[in-house]
Design an enzyme around this catalytic site. Structure first.
Site, mmCIF file in Angstrom:
data_model
loop_
_atom_site.group_PDB
_atom_site.id
_atom_site.type_symbol
_atom_site.label_atom_id
_atom_site.label_comp_id
_atom_site.label_asym_id
_atom_site.label_seq_id
_atom_site.Cartn_x
_atom_site.Cartn_y
_atom_site.Cartn_z
ATOM 1 N N ARG A 57 24.350 -67.995 -77.923
ATOM 2 C CA ARG A 57 24.269 -69.413 -78.314
ATOM 3 C C ARG A 57 22.819 -69.827 -78.507
ATOM 4 O O ARG A 57 21.911 -69.110 -78.082
ATOM 5 C CB ARG A 57 24.808 -70.315 -77.179
ATOM 6 C CG ARG A 57 26.032 -69.844 -76.527
ATOM 7 C CD ARG A 57 25.940 -69.915 -74.988
ATOM 8 N NE ARG A 57 27.066 -69.182 -74.427
ATOM 9 C CZ ARG A 57 28.231 -69.736 -74.141
ATOM 10 N NH1 ARG A 57 28.400 -71.022 -74.275
ATOM 11 N NH2 ARG A 57 29.227 -69.001 -73.695
ATOM 12 N N ASP A 85 24.196 -75.342 -75.729
ATOM 13 C CA ASP A 85 24.849 -74.153 -75.157
ATOM 14 C C ASP A 85 26.242 -73.964 -75.745
ATOM 15 O O ASP A 85 26.884 -72.944 -75.513
ATOM 16 C CB ASP A 85 24.940 -74.255 -73.629
ATOM 17 C CG ASP A 85 25.568 -75.556 -73.173
ATOM 18 O OD1 ASP A 85 25.032 -76.622 -73.531
ATOM 19 O OD2 ASP A 85 26.591 -75.518 -72.481
ATOM 20 N N ASN A 86 26.714 -74.941 -76.492
ATOM 21 C CA ASN A 86 28.033 -74.813 -77.123
ATOM 22 C C ASN A 86 27.917 -74.639 -78.630
ATOM 23 O O ASN A 86 28.854 -74.930 -79.367
ATOM 24 C CB ASN A 86 28.896 -76.037 -76.800
ATOM 25 C CG ASN A 86 29.299 -76.069 -75.336
ATOM 26 O OD1 ASN A 86 29.331 -75.023 -74.678
ATOM 27 N ND2 ASN A 86 29.592 -77.246 -74.826
HETATM 28 P P1 AMP Z 1 31.090 -76.563 -70.841
HETATM 29 O O1 AMP Z 1 30.965 -78.057 -70.862
HETATM 30 O O2 AMP Z 1 32.486 -76.063 -70.703
HETATM 31 O O3 AMP Z 1 30.345 -75.927 -71.943
HETATM 32 O O4 AMP Z 1 30.397 -76.116 -69.481
HETATM 33 C C1 AMP Z 1 29.066 -76.405 -69.170
HETATM 34 C C2 AMP Z 1 28.589 -75.528 -68.041
HETATM 35 O O5 AMP Z 1 29.334 -75.762 -66.850
HETATM 36 C C3 AMP Z 1 28.722 -74.040 -68.317
HETATM 37 O O6 AMP Z 1 27.609 -73.399 -67.787
HETATM 38 C C4 AMP Z 1 29.994 -73.666 -67.592
HETATM 39 O O7 AMP Z 1 30.020 -72.309 -67.248
HETATM 40 C C5 AMP Z 1 29.905 -74.559 -66.362
HETATM 41 N N1 AMP Z 1 31.225 -74.825 -65.772
HETATM 42 C C6 AMP Z 1 32.241 -75.510 -66.336
HETATM 43 N N2 AMP Z 1 33.299 -75.544 -65.493
HETATM 44 C C7 AMP Z 1 32.957 -74.873 -64.369
HETATM 45 C C8 AMP Z 1 33.619 -74.545 -63.161
HETATM 46 N N3 AMP Z 1 34.861 -74.934 -62.891
HETATM 47 N N4 AMP Z 1 32.931 -73.830 -62.241
HETATM 48 C C9 AMP Z 1 31.668 -73.423 -62.487
HETATM 49 N N5 AMP Z 1 30.992 -73.690 -63.591
HETATM 50 C C10 AMP Z 1 31.620 -74.406 -64.561
HETATM 51 MG MG MG Z 2 30.058 -74.224 -72.788
#
Ligand code: AMP
Ligand code: MG
Length: 468
Positions: free
Chosen positions: A175, A244-245
């Site tokens: 990413r 990051d997305n």
């Molecule tokens: P996202 O919004 O899904 O892109 O997630 C943002 C960040 O939060 C990423 O680094 C994910 O790996 C982390 N993350 C999301 N959900 C969890 C979870 N349940 N436990 C640990 N890390 C999480």
């Molecule tokens: Mg993500």
């Protein structure tokens, strides 16, 4: 057909800062809820052996699983992140020599979990399966969903919820945020290693180009323009376009609080955490450009040794974004209306239509179906616009009407996704299966009509949650 994964984890050859070796948790009662047969086939895996293979690879995993490290701007704020709830089983190479990341999402804590539990709810994993596969079938580049498993655990979210794992397949998970992490490191070799790796993996054909870093950057920008145009074509709101997305493969990644427009509203936001509308429907191209500028900052020194020249080169690419985006957006909208040829007023005609749709709260998807089917005249307020549209069609060059290629007959509407997920949580999967079957062929005219209708006032979903 293969009965085993054909793993070759090239990512592990990168410097150590980019990953950590991890393992999925042990789960006592894993059950496969959904599996994607077409994708199993595409991976050259024997269908009859896939179930066993998947369960075996989660429980008796080898020592080569890993989670990726990255950073990123979340809603404009820089943070160190990483796969907090994902473990890569490996990079699988299929019979056609294509490489696919096979990742478990929701499989437990990793060194990047921060305060999270590393888990995911069954509902949010099913949601990602439904929407990502719908996107794929709409012909939009995306990470794919190979399977969803129920872990048998209850996890704490809004009370106790069923836990789930998604098996996600991606061309690669690199990413913009991966580059941002590399740029933090004192070792300038890290960024070079990452960019060379990314080029070899994603665009090997330009590796020997004399200006390969600039060429690489240009292709990434092109891919993002094309991706966002496709999102706008079907009314898709990603919801968390953090750096990051944004995947460098040009695939849509991370289906958290994403949603599709029902009524057309250019400022529409669904995500509960997007309070300022940063990632609103019409803001998506601007945000893509912002993210691409963050990416450029990380490789500027490789673009040209002379910093001001490097900046100029990047600026030229970024300046062309707006013009190209506008031209391609217009082309896409003309395709939706089945008009070709060119007149000065095409943009105006489209803007007028969108304004009417906005003011009269017309459904984005269904209005284009009605235009396709000559049913739009049922709206009195469209009369004036229709007469301009009819005049405009007269100057079309002759062309084969490729109906329905641009205007889907079905999208995964939020209220239906919610309904399907609630039923699935209660162990009733028949609606889920039927919904997915219809979404598999979104340009067909044989869609169950209940899946095509917009929500009633009561059914409207006003907010979506990250659902982690
Ligand atoms: P996202 O919004 O899904 O892109 O997630 C943002 C960040 O939060 C990423 O680094 C994910 O790996 C982390 N993350 C999301 N959900 C969890 C979870 N349940 N436990 C640990 N890390 C999480
Ligand atoms: Mg993500």
């Amino acid at each position: 057909m293969l009965s085993e994964w054909n793993f070759d984890n090239s990512y592990l050859e990168l410097p150590q800062i980019f990953f950590s070796k991890t393992k999925p948790n042990k789960f006592n009662d894993l059950k496969i809820i959904l599996q994607n047969e077409k994708l199993v086939e595409k991976l050259s895996i024997n269908k009859s052996e896939f179930n066993d293979l998947l369960l075996k690879s989660i429980t008796n995993n080898n020592n080569n699983c890993f989670s990726q490290a990255y950073a990123g701007h979340q809603f404009g704020h820089f943070t160190i992140l990483g796969d907090g709830r994902a473990t890569l089983l490996g990079e699988h190479i299929n019979r056609e020599n294509k490489r696919f990341d096979i990742q478990l999402k929701g499989s437990g804590k990793t060194p990047y979990s921060r305060n999270g539990d590393g888990k995911g709810t069954l509902k949010s994993m099913l949601r990602e399966y439904i929407v990502s596969e719908a996107m794929h079938n709409l012909n939009i580049k995306t990470t794919r969903s190979l399977a969803v498993l129920k872990t048998g655990e209850k996890i704490i979210r809004n009370g106790f919820e069923e836990g789930g794992i998604l098996v996600r397949v991606a061309k690669s998970h690199i990413r913009v945020g991966t580059f941002q992490l590399a740029a933090l490191s004192e070792e300038s070799d890290n960024i070079e290693a990452l960019v060379n790796y990314s080029i070899k993996r994603l665009q090997p054909e330009i590796y020997d180009h004399k200006d390969r870093y600039l060429e690489f950057y240009k292709t990434i920008v092109e891919n993002q323009i094309n991706l966002i145009i496709e999102w706008q074509r079907v009314g898709f709101i990603h919801g968390v376009m953090n750096t990051d997305n944004m995947a460098l493969s040009g695939e849509t990644i991370d289906y958290g609080p994403c949603a599709f427009l029902d009524e057309y509203n250019p400022k529409k936001v669904f995500s509960s955490i997007d309070q300022n509308g940063r990632y609103a429907f019409n803001n998506q191209p601007k945000i893509a450009l912002w993210n691409l500028a963050r990416f450029a900052e990380t490789i500027l020194h490789l673009i040209d040794k002379d910093q001001s020249l490097a900046i100029k080169k990047i600026e030229d690419v970024l300046k062309s974004f707006e013009k190209k985006y506008h031209e391609r957006w217009l082309e896409m909208m003309k395709n939706k209306l089945q008009i070709n040829n060119h007149t000065e007023n095409d943009g105006k005609l489209i803007t007028e239509l969108l304004d009417l749709m906005h003011v009269f709260k017309l459904d984005f998807t269904n209005t284009f179906i009605e235009i396709d089917n000559d049913q739009i005249s049922k709206y009195e307020f469209m009369k004036n616009w229709i007469s301009k549209f009819e005049d405009r069609k007269k100057i079309n060059k002759k062309f084969d009407k490729i109906k329905y290629k641009y205007n889907p007959r079905i999208i995964p509407r939020n209220h239906l996704v919610e309904k399907v997920l609630n039923e699935s949580e209660n162990g009733n999967y028949s609606l889920l299966i039927k919904f997915i079957e219809n979404l598999n062929d979104p340009y067909s005219n044989d869609i169950i009509s209940d899946f095509q209708k917009g929500p009633t006032e009561d059914e409207k979903v006003h907010q979506t949650f990250c659902g982690t």
